[in-house]
Design a protein around this motif. Structure first.
Motif, PDB file in Angstrom:
ATOM      1  N   THR A   1      28.041  42.541  75.154  1.00 47.64           N
ATOM      2  CA  THR A   1      28.424  41.941  76.434  1.00 47.64           C
ATOM      3  C   THR A   1      29.934  42.003  76.612  1.00 47.64           C
ATOM      4  O   THR A   1      30.684  42.136  75.651  1.00 47.64           O
ATOM      5  N   PRO A   2      30.404  41.893  77.864  1.00 49.00           N
ATOM      6  CA  PRO A   2      31.841  41.842  78.091  1.00 49.00           C
ATOM      7  C   PRO A   2      32.428  40.591  77.446  1.00 49.00           C
ATOM      8  O   PRO A   2      31.702  39.656  77.094  1.00 49.00           O
TER       9      PRO A   2
ATOM     10  N   GLY B   1      20.295  36.115  73.213  1.00 45.38           N
ATOM     11  CA  GLY B   1      20.934  37.382  73.560  1.00 45.38           C
ATOM     12  C   GLY B   1      22.312  37.235  74.159  1.00 45.38           C
ATOM     13  O   GLY B   1      22.593  37.803  75.219  1.00 45.38           O
ATOM     14  N   PHE B   2      23.199  36.471  73.490  1.00 49.12           N
ATOM     15  CA  PHE B   2      24.542  36.220  74.007  1.00 49.12           C
ATOM     16  C   PHE B   2      24.435  35.750  75.463  1.00 49.12           C
ATOM     17  O   PHE B   2      23.603  34.889  75.767  1.00 49.12           O
ATOM     18  N   ASN B   3      25.255  36.289  76.350  1.00 50.19           N
ATOM     19  CA  ASN B   3      25.191  35.870  77.755  1.00 50.19           C
ATOM     20  C   ASN B   3      24.210  36.705  78.572  1.00 50.19           C
ATOM     21  O   ASN B   3      23.760  36.275  79.634  1.00 50.19           O
TER      22      ASN B   3
ATOM     23  N   SER C   1      24.636  34.198  68.236  1.00 50.71           N
ATOM     24  CA  SER C   1      24.536  34.910  69.515  1.00 50.71           C
ATOM     25  C   SER C   1      24.207  33.992  70.683  1.00 50.71           C
ATOM     26  O   SER C   1      23.618  34.411  71.671  1.00 50.71           O
ATOM     27  N   CYS C   2      24.588  32.713  70.572  1.00 50.41           N
ATOM     28  CA  CYS C   2      24.334  31.763  71.656  1.00 50.41           C
ATOM     29  C   CYS C   2      25.226  32.072  72.857  1.00 50.41           C
ATOM     30  O   CYS C   2      26.290  32.682  72.713  1.00 50.41           O
ATOM     31  N   PRO C   3      24.831  31.636  74.051  1.00 52.22           N
ATOM     32  CA  PRO C   3      25.649  31.910  75.236  1.00 52.22           C
ATOM     33  C   PRO C   3      26.963  31.138  75.188  1.00 52.22           C
ATOM     34  O   PRO C   3      27.036  30.024  74.652  1.00 52.22           O
TER      35      PRO C   3
END
Length: 498
Positions: free
Chosen positions: A97-98, A267-269, A312-314
């Motif tokens: 992700t960015p 999945g990250f953000n 990998s949390c948001p």
């Protein structure tokens, strides 16, 4: 003959003594284990049969079940020929992700129910109510495919059980479409779902829905590496799985409100961007490390109020999207380890009474502190051990003696949180009420269709089988083609509109 027998016996004895001496020497020579990180699970450098769970830099020794070995990459116990013995040096995987925007910390004055909920550490009771005045919610959460191998276990789990208000005990099922492989989780691997059973019974999901259980989604492929992929992949997996269910089961999009990432790896953000854009209401992919006081669900309007078990949390804000975190199960001394999924803890050499007492101690941490919802999250693996099944039954019998404990679905829990009321007003909560006579419904699908469908995966063509209450599709539904059409065009899903 006597000499040969003596020689064989002597050889066996020598091998036994040699193995014993090596084992003793390796134990004696093994240095005291030091945690390489504050928290996490790590290989024992002296043997693959053990691993350590570190909590606040203190190591707790754990043993894999009989005939299983620690895999230091997958972080679970598995068969010897599959295990990658550690310690394995790893580097953090790069984010796809960015660069994230950092979410702000909770502002209680600006975050008001029913649309927003937060607290500084996540432990605050909604509505400012006292612990003694609110229900203790328990959420039974079952992950993975529903099939002929586990359906009877699930039926027995809920059969004839009711809440204090007379309504049926209900659970939440996180459905995956992928079914023909081993289920590997936590400290143990137990061969279950279906290597030989070539049936994906959507008809069983229909029965669960008809009984009032909540149906949520996990993914189509159960891809353990999904957390490293982009938003498009999350759309294919989550929105695709939701769409697939609406095609094969009598469910509408409005019935499938929640999701959980495979392996509790958010999945990250990207995952949350996809969920917001496609109208999901809640997520349950985030797990918390062991805490003395458990955390309540919260909206992602602000920064997550606890440390995430996964990396990998948001990190951004996703206003209005609820998170139902899994508090790690544990007891004093971390006997059996700590785990967000119950089947990740290792209950080796514990009988049903021991496991029941373990569950009871874990539950009482919620019940005696802030009554944060108690999540009994597990895979079908749990039901492969009789002691665990019996212990869970004993635990449910115990909680049924408490007149303030309610087994609810994830959405029922959130609906109470958006408008929290005391025990004396629960009768006013429509989502928790029922007409016991109306709950006695006929099976929805007496004669489901049995479908033999072609499927190509990794350039290998196979026949897969599934049952459905609807018409059989042309080909096996899969990523990019959940409608099961004979076409090379990829599915396009409409975004959610307010």
């Amino acid at each position: 003959m006597g000499f040969k027998l003596f020689s064989r016996t002597a050889l066996i004895t020598l091998w036994t003594l040699l193995f014993f001496s090596i084992s003793v020497r390796s134990e004696d020579d093994c240095p005291e284990f030091e945690c390489p990180a504050k928290d996490g699970s790590f290989a024992d450098p002296c043997t693959c049969r053990r691993f350590y769970q570190c909590v606040e830099f203190f190591p707790y020794k754990n043993f894999c079940p009989s005939n299983l070995y620690w895999d230091d990459i997958k972080k679970l116990c598995t068969f010897k020929n599959e295990a990658v013995c550690g310690p394995v040096t790893t580097t953090p995987a790069p984010s796809t992700t960015p660069p994230p925007d950092t979410a702000n910390t909770c502002d209680i004055s600006a975050c008001q129910l029913p649309y927003c909920f937060c607290s500084s550490d996540g432990t605050q009771i909604p509505g400012g109510l006292n612990k003694e005045d609110i229900p203790q919610m328990v959420m039974l959460m079952l992950d993975g495919a529903v099939n002929t191998n586990n359906f009877d276990d699930y039926k027995k789990l809920f059969r004839e059980r009711t809440n204090p208000n007379g309504c049926k005990v209900k659970g939440t099922f996180f459905i995956t479409h992928h079914y023909s492989k081993n289920s590997k989780v936590g400290g143990a691997l137990r061969e279950v779902i279906c290597i030989r059973a070539r049936v994906h019974p959507n008809a069983h999901i229909e029965v669960l829905k008809n009984d009032g259980h909540e149906i949520a989604v996990s993914s189509i492929s159960d891809d353990s590496g999904l957390y490293l992929k982009n938003a498009s992949s999350w759309i294919d997996e989550l929105v695709g799985m939701r769409t697939l269910l609406t095609q094969q089961v009598d469910l509408g999009v409005e019935d499938i409100l929640g999701a959980r990432a495979p392996g509790l790896k958010p999945g990250f953000n990207d995952q949350y961007t996809a969920m917001i854009e496609y109208g999901f209401i809640w997520d349950s992919s985030v797990s918390a490390l062991p805490l003395a006081t458990p955390v309540w669900p919260y909206t992602l309007d602000y920064k997550i109020p606890h440390k995430c078990k996964a990396e990998s949390c948001p990190s951004r804000q996703f206003p209005g999207l609820w998170e139902i975190p899994l508090n790690s199960h544990h007891v004093e001394g971390f006997v059996a380890g700590h785990c967000p999924y119950l089947d990740q803890c290792v209950f080796t050499n514990m009988d049903s009474d021991d496991i029941f007492e373990w569950l009871k101690e874990d539950f009482l941490r919620h019940y005696t502190t802030n009554k944060a919802p108690y999540t009994l999250a597990m895979h079908t693996n749990w039901f492969t051990y009789k002691e665990q099944v019996t212990a869970l039954e004993k635990f449910m019998n115990y909680t049924n003696t408490l007149d303030d404990v309610y087994y609810v679905t994830a959405t029922q829990a959130l609906l109470w949180m958006t408008d929290p009321v005391g025990l004396d007003e629960l009768i006013l909560v429509d989502s928790w009420s029922c007409d016991p006579e109306e709950e006695k419904v006929d099976p929805p699908c007496v004669s489901p269709n049995q479908c033999a469908l072609s499927h190509t995966e990794n350039d290998i063509s196979v026949i897969k089988y599934m049952t459905t209450c609807k018409t059989c599709p042309a080909v096996y539904p899969w990523l990019g083609n959940v409608y099961g059409k004979e076409t090379e065009e990829k599915d396009v899903y409409p975004k959610f509109e307010d």
